[in-house]
Each structure stands twice: as structure tokens, then as C-alpha cells.
Design a protein around this motif. Sequence first.
Motif, PDB file in Angstrom:
ATOM      1  N   ARG A 188     -43.054  23.064  17.347  1.00 17.50           N
ATOM      2  CA  ARG A 188     -44.073  23.365  16.341  1.00 17.50           C
ATOM      3  C   ARG A 188     -44.057  22.324  15.220  1.00 17.50           C
ATOM      4  O   ARG A 188     -45.112  21.830  14.794  1.00 17.50           O
ATOM      5  CB  ARG A 188     -43.825  24.751  15.775  1.00 17.50           C
ATOM      6  N   ALA A 189     -42.863  21.964  14.754  1.00 19.83           N
ATOM      7  CA  ALA A 189     -42.762  20.982  13.668  1.00 19.83           C
ATOM      8  C   ALA A 189     -43.274  19.617  14.094  1.00 19.83           C
ATOM      9  O   ALA A 189     -43.766  18.844  13.266  1.00 19.83           O
ATOM     10  CB  ALA A 189     -41.311  20.880  13.202  1.00 19.83           C
ATOM     11  N   ALA A 190     -43.181  19.313  15.384  1.00 19.99           N
ATOM     12  CA  ALA A 190     -43.637  18.023  15.885  1.00 19.99           C
ATOM     13  C   ALA A 190     -45.155  17.884  15.835  1.00 19.99           C
ATOM     14  O   ALA A 190     -45.677  16.766  15.844  1.00 19.99           O
ATOM     15  CB  ALA A 190     -43.141  17.806  17.306  1.00 19.99           C
ATOM     16  N   PHE A 191     -45.863  19.019  15.792  1.00 24.74           N
ATOM     17  CA  PHE A 191     -47.331  18.964  15.828  1.00 24.74           C
ATOM     18  C   PHE A 191     -48.007  19.666  14.649  1.00 24.74           C
ATOM     19  O   PHE A 191     -49.234  19.678  14.572  1.00 24.74           O
ATOM     20  CB  PHE A 191     -47.827  19.572  17.145  1.00 24.74           C
ATOM     21  N   TYR A 192     -47.204  20.188  13.727  1.00 25.07           N
ATOM     22  CA  TYR A 192     -47.781  20.925  12.611  1.00 25.07           C
ATOM     23  C   TYR A 192     -46.839  20.848  11.425  1.00 25.07           C
ATOM     24  O   TYR A 192     -45.765  21.445  11.439  1.00 25.07           O
ATOM     25  CB  TYR A 192     -48.010  22.381  13.017  1.00 25.07           C
ATOM     26  N   THR A 193     -47.233  20.102  10.408  1.00 24.95           N
ATOM     27  CA  THR A 193     -46.443  20.016   9.186  1.00 24.95           C
ATOM     28  C   THR A 193     -46.897  21.143   8.264  1.00 24.95           C
ATOM     29  O   THR A 193     -47.994  21.088   7.687  1.00 24.95           O
ATOM     30  CB  THR A 193     -46.634  18.654   8.500  1.00 24.95           C
ATOM     31  N   ASP A 194     -46.077  22.151   8.142  1.00 25.33           N
ATOM     32  CA  ASP A 194     -46.481  23.393   7.478  1.00 25.33           C
ATOM     33  C   ASP A 194     -46.245  23.314   5.972  1.00 25.33           C
ATOM     34  O   ASP A 194     -45.434  24.049   5.403  1.00 25.33           O
ATOM     35  CB  ASP A 194     -45.721  24.570   8.083  1.00 25.33           C
ATOM     36  N   THR A 195     -46.983  22.401   5.325  1.00 29.44           N
ATOM     37  CA  THR A 195     -46.955  22.301   3.861  1.00 29.44           C
ATOM     38  C   THR A 195     -48.382  22.283   3.353  1.00 29.44           C
ATOM     39  O   THR A 195     -49.301  21.798   4.025  1.00 29.44           O
ATOM     40  CB  THR A 195     -46.240  21.022   3.386  1.00 29.44           C
TER      41      THR A 195
END
Length: 364
Positions: free
Chosen positions: A333-340
Motif C-alpha cells: 500500500r505504501a508503495a502506491f499510496y502516500t497517505d499524507t
Amino acid sequence: MDAAQAFSPSYALARQKFLAACVAAGIPVESHPLPLPGADGEALAMDVARDGPADAERVLILTSACHGVEGHCGSGVQVAALHDAEWRAAARGAGVAVVYIHALNPHGFSHGRRVTQENVDLNRNFQDFSAPLPANKAYARLHALLLPPNWPPAPADEAALAQWIDKHGMDEFQAAVTQGQYAFADGMFFGGQAPTWSQRTLRPVLRQHAGRARRLAWIDIHTGLGPNGLGERIFAGNDDAAAYARASAWWGGDGATPVTSIYDGSSASPLLTGLMWNSAYDECPQAEVTGIAIEYGTEPLMEVLAAMRGDHWLHLHPEAAPELAEAIRQRMRAAFYTDTDAWKRRIVEQAREALFQAAQGLRG
């Protein structure tokens, strides 16, 4: 709404926000259900909303989640656009009907995978399967190294992979792994041996909503390549100089936001096979087609590929320990979505600019 509020941590919430935005905008939705459960048992569907007259000669298509997990970003862009009164008025003023196709690959979006339920990379699946499929001999040599018996990989496996990269170079490695392959059904970037559900569902949608368009634009939202938060505008069309020049004129921003190409090596993406935009030429032959993929950066390339390797390994090893499985999913998930919030606002700002440019370009 605040741009950051348009994004969602799950497919189920993303779909809820998309449908609610369509209701608020007074736009009808046609849903194409996928008869499989989501990660939490939720219903899955490719949802289509048309904002504009059915007989419009100028049509803009905005798509999300071609690569499932990348839908966190694409859905956010779509929801933000549907809540953007200024954008909707600009499209109407330009005589442009906007077709929002939410979750091209709902299974991948829900389950946090890039591929479809068939383990197929949808953006390598648009091939003529009656003809011989492209051979990727380099991937065949890398397959066992990319997906070793254990995860994390043993030091010897990683050393062998590093040795291959040292010998052939990073560009050749990226091309070998990502261009698409049709021989390893359990492997990475597998293009399939037949059209996927998503392809079979998309084609009639294109005929219905763009089959009479004289001018057709398509913006497809992706993540995973390039500097964090930067949206590279990659030409999406046949290797045609006039179409590339048109895309550059529309979206290039007089050089501020150059449109790159897989054909001349200017893109962060190598030359790929079986790309989705092929379907626009097949299903809408009457239209002048102009398209881009906006590729938003997240993590460095090797981290993104490592996350994908782990995801494919987990798919092959469902017996993996729960803690390991969860760590692999979070990394993916972090590889395709920067949740900031900062990343999300930057994504919407760039996409919004591209939408206005598309409407102006279609108007001519």
C-alpha cells in the motif's frame, strides 16, 4: 471539499464517496458488478458516471484503479473533480461530456493488489490473443529470482538478483520486469492468456459513452513511478507524431509540465505491451484520440518493485504467518499510496490542471 478528504483508505469507502459525490452532483451511475467478494466481503463493481449530454461530440474519460491498489489515488482525483463546481462548469462550457470510470479493477483495489482477480496486469492485457503473444526472454531468466521460495528473500537470492542488475544495468532490469510477459501466470506483470473481466467490461462502456464522439480525450491515473508527489504526464496513444504533438500542446504547459513518451525514451516508464489505451482505437474508431497517463511518484523504484515481489510471493503462499502477510500488505500500500494530506493535495492540484487543459484542448 478539502482535496485530502476526497481520498479513502479502502475500496469500500472510496466507492461510497464516489457514489455519494455522483448523487450530490445529480449524475446517474451505472454499475457493472464483479461477482466476487471484496476483502471485507463488500460488493465490487466498475462504476460509470457521465456528466454531460449523451450526444456530445467531445468526450473526456477519467479512469481510476487500472492497477487496483493505485485506485486510492485515482478515486481521490475523481471524487475531488465531482465536487469541483468550477471544473464541472468549465467542462460544460467547453461542450465536453466527462465520463468517470471508477475502479477499472475493483478486485485489486479492494484486496490491495495491483493485479486483477486473474493475477493479470490489466495494462498489459489489451492484446490480440488470436495472434502470437510477445516473448519476454529476459523476464524468463529473472522469474525465479524475483519470486524466491522464501520471504524475505535469502541473502544469496538477493545477491544473485543484484549481480544480474550490475551486469545488465537498471534500465534493462526495469524493462525486463515491467514491460509485460505472457508465459508465467503466477509471475509479475503477467498480461494474461485471454481478456480479463475488466477488459471485457470496459470495452462496451467505451462504445456506449464514446462511440459517437468526434474528439476523445482520456486521462488515466497511476502511481508508483517517479519522485514522490510529482505527476509525470505520459503520452497514451499509438506511436503517432501528430497525436503526441497534440497531447504535448494540450498538457505540456509550454514546457512546465512536459508530456513524455515510452516511444522515445523520455518517460520513466519503458516501452510496454498490451496497453489499455489500445481499446480506444478499437471501440471508438471514429474519434480523434488524445490521451495521457498521469503517473504520480511514491517510493523509489526498487522499493516499489520489492513491494510487488512480496505481494506476488504472498499470493503464492497464503499459508504465510499473519504478521508477515500484514507487513507485506502494508508495504504494498505504501508503495502506491502516500497517505499524507500534503501528497493528496498535490495530486489533486496537478490533476485539476490537467482536466482544465483537456477541456480546452477538446474545445479546440
